[in-house]
Design a protein around this motif. Sequence first.
Motif, PDB file in Angstrom:
ATOM      1  N   ARG A 446       0.774  -1.307   0.162  1.00  7.50           N
ATOM      2  CA  ARG A 446       0.122   0.031  -0.064  1.00  7.50           C
ATOM      3  C   ARG A 446       0.969   1.288  -0.131  1.00  7.50           C
ATOM      4  O   ARG A 446       0.532   2.377  -0.708  1.00  7.50           O
ATOM      5  N   GLU A 450       1.863   0.565  -4.552  1.00 11.20           N
ATOM      6  CA  GLU A 450       0.650   0.926  -5.406  1.00 11.20           C
ATOM      7  C   GLU A 450       1.122   2.080  -6.353  1.00 11.20           C
ATOM      8  O   GLU A 450       0.816   2.482  -7.348  1.00 11.20           O
ATOM      9  N   GLN A 454       1.986   2.712 -10.406  1.00 17.66           N
ATOM     10  CA  GLN A 454       1.122   3.664 -11.378  1.00 17.66           C
ATOM     11  C   GLN A 454       2.110   4.662 -12.082  1.00 17.66           C
ATOM     12  O   GLN A 454       1.872   5.059 -13.180  1.00 17.66           O
TER      13      GLN A 454
END
Lengths: 738, 440
Positions: A446, A450, A454
Amino acid sequence: MAVTLHLPRPPDLNSSSSTDSSSLNRSVNRSVRVAEIVRRKTEAKDSLVAALKYFAEVEAGTPVQGNDELERNLVSVERVAYSKGLSPEAISVMLEFAMSLRMGTSPCVRVLKCLLPTTVVPHQAVVRAVVWLCVGKLPISTQVVFIKWVLTVFDMIDAKDHLRAIYGFLFSFVTEENLCPYICHLLYLLTRKESVRLFRVRKLLELQSKLGKQPFLLHLLSLYKVFCPELVTLSLPSRMRAGFRNYNGPWKSALIAIQKRNTGQVSSDLPLALETMERSGSRKRKLGHMDLPALTPVVQIQTQTSYNKAVVPLAHINSFVKLLENLHLIELPAQMGSLLGSSLALQYLDCVQDESAFLRLNFWLGHALHEEFLFCGHGGASHSTDEVVKFLERLLSSQHFLQEGFSSTEAFLYKFLNVWDGSLLRPQILGLLSSIPVVPSSCIGRLLFEPLMQLFLTSTLFFKCGLIDSLNGMLVKWLTWHSVYAREDGLDISLNSHTSMNMSLSGFMHSVMELVQFVGRLASMGLQLEGCHSLLLSFVLDFYDTVCDMFRKYGLPLLVMPPVGVFYPALFATDSVSVDRLAQIMYRYKINLTSAKKQEKQTEQAFHISRQTYLEFNRYLVFMVNCLWNSKVFQPGTAVELSEELLLRSRVPQYKASFDLIHHPAFLGHAVDFHRKCWPEKREVDLNSIKPSKVWGWYLEYLFTQGFDGLKQFIQSNISWRPSSASGAKTTDTDLEK
Amino acid sequence: MCRCSVFCWKICCYMRSSQTDFLRSVVVVSFLFHRVHNTSNACDDDDDDDDDDDDDDGGGGDDDDDDDDDDDDADDDNDDAAVLSGVLVQRRSRQSYRSYVGSHLGFTPGFPQRRLTTSRVAARGRRGARAPGGRGAAEASPAQLALLAREWQLSYVTPLYRFRHDQLRSYARQLGAFLAAETRRGEAAEAGLEDGLKVSITLVAGMAQTEEDADAVFIQMHSKRQFAAPDDPHKLAWSGWLACVGGDADYLRSLPPDFVCLPLLGASGAEGLTALVKAWFRRTFDCCFGPLEINSVNLQWLAALWTDCHAQTSIQQLKLVWSLPVEPPLQVTYTVHPQDAWELWESVRQPGERGEEDVGEEEGEEDGSIAIEEVARFIKGLQSHFYRHFRVELSAERLTQVSTALGAAKHSGRLKISNSSYMITTLTLLTECALLKMPI
């Protein structure tokens, strides 16, 4: 006023002359030319001795006007002084002569000007001269010349503590208006904490009100403030020059010349300053949160604690030796952020154990980063990137020096990665990213993966390379931490030298595993997106260079094979460098796996490398050998299977051999080259003529000489092959299978 | 730079709404059109206090809208909110980071859950509990009264290192000397002999709400006039306070004992003096200051909290200012009659989560918790009313200012508290905002 002075006796001149004559005796046997030079030298020396004798014994009141003897002696002293400098004894004699005004004031300045020491200036001479200064017969201009001289040769005075003993006498001269700047400078050089007294502060303040804001007064006062911040408050104007003016006028160049002549080198006159940073010059910037605070000592408010403990403020430490001497006494500065500004302070920070200190530093750092990058509500765009870059560079170098990331940087990055566009200050941010300490596997996804995923997928090739590189750096740091801080039982490692928090080995392994697998995913996707760009591939292989050696190099019982998305692109790469590196990596994997296996058998360990890893490795190895060596690519039962039909339809002749060492696109050029060298007369290139085992052996030799060391190691360790046997080869990897 | 002319007209509509019986409002709507002659300088329009708001448009604008989302999401525990924006993510990650840091980073054990609480104690409930006699404003100490009736510019402050409440007198002397040295830049001064400004630092009793809260500190600077008579009162040149009211207990407890957390600074006086005071604090207690904006959500909270007090103390009027991100910039001032606001508030309160079992029980609400849904409904009610009449969707705009007779707050971080009874509630909210800004 009860200071007793040790008045030096006139030095023994005879002893020095006797040593001179002995040196003369030694040089008798040399050549005539040398002897001539030596003779001239001794003559000069003799005349110097005579001159010094004259100056030591000349009676007070001897007339100067028309005194040829004085002139002659003075000239001989000057000649020696300007060529070689004067010995300590000579300095004593001449200074005594000049300051005592035995022949009046007129030769005084001339003598002072030629007082160039060869080695040291005896402190007795200086103290005695100050005594003459106190007598008060010297004209002001001569006094000024004298103090300037003291300032110039200050570093050469042998025992400065004796000068400090007469601090009070020197201080009394500050009221002399012409002398004041020089005296202030001298006091600045001599000041210790003991010398800062309230009455002196008051005297200086009084002078300040009389003379105005004079830089010399301010500098001395600011030093007083450093020692006793509770006695004086002062803020220096931002545009004030740093340091005192150089008053060394006539002596400096002559001194340097003498030093050069005598020792062949110049001692640097740069003081080792604690403060390495320069104040930012831009007036435009309103928000100062990116400025490092100045290194200032804590103002003692609680008087009861200040005097019973002898502490040394960090601001007083100006050399590494001093730092070591006072390591147990050092008091942290008022603002912890200032530590980042100086390398000495960083040295100290490395041994600080105080958690509050780190918390202070982290509050400051976190605040600066947050205000600059996250809150930036006040027109963040207007900030000059130069300053930000400088700040981040300093932060990076500090972290690099401490080999540890600050936790506020880490916390900041977790937030910033979510809003980062991937291009703003990319090198710096990626640098900070790589120094994030080990993240527990429960939240690594997390917090890190993540946002990074991206960014990675939506960015340019160069960002992708940079990110992989940064993650490689992160992995190396984690593994280094592990190998440094791992406890002896091998189960617990303390994560951070400044915290007591520990992490179990299995937790650490999980984190590393997550990271490696994450990079594997990134790399697979990145290579696909960028069409297996060789630059990206190179960075990816860099990463696996680190991964494949985790067991041997860092003692971590964990090995992760690259995913297929990395392995096959590297194997089928069109550049031979990538294939070679892959071979090298596979070779390292093999070494690590075999030694892990050996260790496993010997000792009962809590952690084993999983069987899956061995199987995976073997699959890759078999495929690689089949592909490069056996010309049996796409065989049923291997990792990449294609139906016969399809392969036939592609109309590639000998498709099975299309990726062997001869036909592999990365090596085709070498094969052709080799063919030309073997059969220069042949027009047609028939690569299959390399196949026979003898030629094959030559070809391998040829490849190895081209620098494919990875390939060499790979082949030598995995393939048992004799040129005499048929071209068949067999892999010897069966021993790895569990 | 051209000044812009301000067109202003007021639509005073005295209307009795037939559809909604709760809004018998006297709505005074004043549109402030800022017509800019030079369009290239479009953003430089100024109302008297709009400068700050405009400055914040770059980063702040987004924040507010997203905060709306964030807090709504928070209640639904919906982590998959589609909006990826700075503050949203920032806050979420901070929350998730909490557990991590708590266990992982050695020196902040128990990282607090730092986000805006979704329900808070209403002012009247608290007051009722503390003063059953209902003496109202009379209970405030004189020191607290000093905090009233002045507009404060708010900042957040990171924890102060080695701040000691028993050294205030000595601090005052040092601060005075520092100010003297700074104002006569480049001239040294003997410590302790200040002239010009007389600084006093005092304790404000009764502000701390919990065990962990540090006592608030009030700083005043009086200028000595040169030719003043000895009994002349000194002119107040600057004043400010540092407070922690109902701060997050977990966070405060996690700090080592060397630190005193007073996260909220209110300053009133010359900017230069504020900067100097901040510099002195930075130097002496190794802390950092940053501007504290009050975002839309918090302004809405304040509007609701103040309206909630209307039953005890008249709020005179509820004035809300929205800024519309159009070209030229447009500002809507929405003034609601207190009674209407109160009734709307009551109506959104009644069918609340407290369940049907005790509908209409005033006593049930006296325990005094207000949920964020109620605030949202309240604001939504106001906005939909406005939409019905003017066809302007205020929910898409940015709330920049809230004012009632009890106090006023602006987005730029300016705060005015006019009634001491409700000061604590307001400051609790702002303390929370300030703690949210802490870097670790």
